[in-house]
Scaffold this motif. Structure first.
Motif, PDB file in Angstrom:
ATOM      1  N   ALA A 106       0.810  -1.216   0.000  1.00 39.74           N
ATOM      2  CA  ALA A 106       0.000   0.000   0.000  1.00 39.74           C
ATOM      3  C   ALA A 106       0.840   1.260   0.000  1.00 39.74           C
ATOM      4  O   ALA A 106       1.989   1.275   0.460  1.00 39.74           O
ATOM      5  CB  ALA A 106      -0.893   0.012   1.242  1.00 39.74           C
ATOM      6  N   VAL A 107       0.214   2.322  -0.538  1.00 41.56           N
ATOM      7  CA  VAL A 107       0.740   3.662  -0.305  1.00 41.56           C
ATOM      8  C   VAL A 107       0.278   4.052   1.093  1.00 41.56           C
ATOM      9  O   VAL A 107      -0.924   4.014   1.392  1.00 41.56           O
ATOM     10  CB  VAL A 107       0.218   4.671  -1.342  1.00 41.56           C
ATOM     11  CG1 VAL A 107       0.727   6.072  -1.027  1.00 41.56           C
ATOM     12  CG2 VAL A 107       0.640   4.259  -2.756  1.00 41.56           C
ATOM     13  N   VAL A 108       1.227   4.372   1.960  1.00 38.27           N
ATOM     14  CA  VAL A 108       0.892   4.560   3.370  1.00 38.27           C
ATOM     15  C   VAL A 108       0.986   6.016   3.826  1.00 38.27           C
ATOM     16  O   VAL A 108       0.655   6.318   4.976  1.00 38.27           O
ATOM     17  CB  VAL A 108       1.798   3.682   4.259  1.00 38.27           C
ATOM     18  CG1 VAL A 108       1.435   2.210   4.084  1.00 38.27           C
ATOM     19  CG2 VAL A 108       3.278   3.914   3.947  1.00 38.27           C
ATOM     20  N   GLY A 109       1.402   6.895   2.930  1.00 35.75           N
ATOM     21  CA  GLY A 109       1.474   8.302   3.299  1.00 35.75           C
ATOM     22  C   GLY A 109       2.220   9.095   2.260  1.00 35.75           C
ATOM     23  O   GLY A 109       2.541   8.580   1.189  1.00 35.75           O
ATOM     24  N   THR A 110       2.456  10.353   2.595  1.00 37.71           N
ATOM     25  CA  THR A 110       3.215  11.205   1.685  1.00 37.71           C
ATOM     26  C   THR A 110       4.364  11.872   2.429  1.00 37.71           C
ATOM     27  O   THR A 110       4.330  12.018   3.653  1.00 37.71           O
ATOM     28  CB  THR A 110       2.345  12.316   1.064  1.00 37.71           C
ATOM     29  OG1 THR A 110       1.987  13.250   2.079  1.00 37.71           O
ATOM     30  CG2 THR A 110       1.102  11.752   0.420  1.00 37.71           C
ATOM     31  N   ALA A 111       5.353  12.237   1.656  1.00 37.07           N
ATOM     32  CA  ALA A 111       6.494  12.971   2.205  1.00 37.07           C
ATOM     33  C   ALA A 111       6.825  14.112   1.249  1.00 37.07           C
ATOM     34  O   ALA A 111       6.301  14.176   0.131  1.00 37.07           O
ATOM     35  CB  ALA A 111       7.699  12.051   2.370  1.00 37.07           C
ATOM     36  N   ARG A 112       7.670  15.006   1.736  1.00 37.28           N
ATOM     37  CA  ARG A 112       8.078  16.138   0.910  1.00 37.28           C
ATOM     38  C   ARG A 112       9.596  16.140   0.812  1.00 37.28           C
ATOM     39  O   ARG A 112      10.282  15.883   1.808  1.00 37.28           O
ATOM     40  CB  ARG A 112       7.579  17.435   1.562  1.00 37.28           C
ATOM     41  CG  ARG A 112       7.902  18.687   0.787  1.00 37.28           C
ATOM     42  CD  ARG A 112       7.195  19.882   1.402  1.00 37.28           C
ATOM     43  NE  ARG A 112       5.788  19.924   1.016  1.00 37.28           N
ATOM     44  CZ  ARG A 112       5.291  20.798   0.137  1.00 37.28           C
ATOM     45  NH1 ARG A 112       6.064  21.689  -0.415  1.00 37.28           N
ATOM     46  NH2 ARG A 112       4.020  20.784  -0.160  1.00 37.28           N
ATOM     47  N   VAL A 113      10.083  16.392  -0.366  1.00 42.89           N
ATOM     48  CA  VAL A 113      11.534  16.437  -0.553  1.00 42.89           C
ATOM     49  C   VAL A 113      12.076  17.712   0.090  1.00 42.89           C
ATOM     50  O   VAL A 113      11.595  18.809  -0.195  1.00 42.89           O
ATOM     51  CB  VAL A 113      11.898  16.402  -2.047  1.00 42.89           C
ATOM     52  CG1 VAL A 113      13.413  16.527  -2.237  1.00 42.89           C
ATOM     53  CG2 VAL A 113      11.376  15.119  -2.685  1.00 42.89           C
ATOM     54  N   VAL A 114      13.051  17.550   0.999  1.00 39.04           N
ATOM     55  CA  VAL A 114      13.607  18.716   1.681  1.00 39.04           C
ATOM     56  C   VAL A 114      15.075  18.960   1.312  1.00 39.04           C
ATOM     57  O   VAL A 114      15.643  19.983   1.664  1.00 39.04           O
ATOM     58  CB  VAL A 114      13.460  18.604   3.216  1.00 39.04           C
ATOM     59  CG1 VAL A 114      11.985  18.651   3.601  1.00 39.04           C
ATOM     60  CG2 VAL A 114      14.113  17.347   3.757  1.00 39.04           C
ATOM     61  N   ARG A 115      15.675  18.024   0.596  1.00 33.89           N
ATOM     62  CA  ARG A 115      17.011  18.253   0.062  1.00 33.89           C
ATOM     63  C   ARG A 115      17.147  17.480  -1.245  1.00 33.89           C
ATOM     64  O   ARG A 115      16.821  16.293  -1.298  1.00 33.89           O
ATOM     65  CB  ARG A 115      18.087  17.809   1.063  1.00 33.89           C
ATOM     66  CG  ARG A 115      19.498  18.094   0.556  1.00 33.89           C
ATOM     67  CD  ARG A 115      20.586  17.764   1.573  1.00 33.89           C
ATOM     68  NE  ARG A 115      21.901  17.953   0.971  1.00 33.89           N
ATOM     69  CZ  ARG A 115      23.054  17.621   1.549  1.00 33.89           C
ATOM     70  NH1 ARG A 115      23.045  17.097   2.760  1.00 33.89           N
ATOM     71  NH2 ARG A 115      24.208  17.810   0.927  1.00 33.89           N
ATOM     72  N   ALA A 116      17.609  18.154  -2.283  1.00 31.73           N
ATOM     73  CA  ALA A 116      17.746  17.528  -3.597  1.00 31.73           C
ATOM     74  C   ALA A 116      18.972  16.612  -3.618  1.00 31.73           C
ATOM     75  O   ALA A 116      19.729  16.532  -2.647  1.00 31.73           O
ATOM     76  CB  ALA A 116      17.828  18.594  -4.678  1.00 31.73           C
TER      77      ALA A 116
END
Length: 164
Positions: free
Chosen positions: A67-77
DNA sequence: GCCAACGTTGGC
DNA sequence: GCCAACGTTGGC
């Protein structure tokens, strides 16, 4: 000066036995570096395409449920994956050195943990997700592009309001 | 440069 | 646990 590029979306696979969304939730600042990618196509994506602010679907592979269990945000490339030249790490690669790094990683921060995971079987029967890389036959890519439409559809399935 | 053998991924 | 799909390796 290049124009500021639009926010993009990705799906990161992780085996929860190795690193789960709960591990991310418990991490300092709920942030982690996404190390251990040892596939060139995924490496290129991390190095060249994933940008700060991008959205990440956090997917549990080899798990119950899938399953997809959540989302995250990229904070460093993308930057060199230093675990590659640590012989004690989980994924050492003597071919990668600080002078000539081969493997790359990004940092992500937890954004939303879904109250109920969006299971793979649900994704598979949802109209509009037929083209998701995840659902393509034989797809093993651990870092995958997700279209804005697919992103919105998955968030809707999770009952999450549109994130900025 | 080809391609068979091998190792890994990951759904089932 | 099985095995299909895929990536990598290495002999030639």
């Amino acid at each position: 000066m290049p124009a500021k590029s639009a926010r993009r979306f990705w799906l990161f696979k992780s085996e929860p036995e190795v690193f789960s969304i709960d591990d991310l939730a418990r991490a300092p600042q709920q942030t982690t570096f996404w190390d251990g990618v040892r596939n060139y196509q995924a490496r290129n994506t991390l190095r060249d395409d994933v940008q700060v602010g991008d959205g990440v679907l956090f997917y549990h592979s080899n798990a119950e449920p899938l399953a997809v269990v959540g989302t995250a945000r990229v904070v460093r490339a993308g930057y060199p994956d230093h675990t590659a030249w640590d012989p004690k790490s989980e994924h050492p690669d003597p071919g990668s050195t600080p002078e000539n790094p081969v493997w790359y990683m990004v940092d992500i921060a937890l954004e939303t943990r879904f109250e109920s995971p969006v299971e793979r079987v649900t994704l598979a029967r949802t109209k509009g997700l037929e083209k998701m890389v995840l659902l393509q036959r034989g797809s093993r890519l651990s870092i995958q592009p997700v279209t804005p439409e697919q992103w919105r559809t998955v968030l809707k399935l999770a009952g999450v309001k549109e994130l900025r």
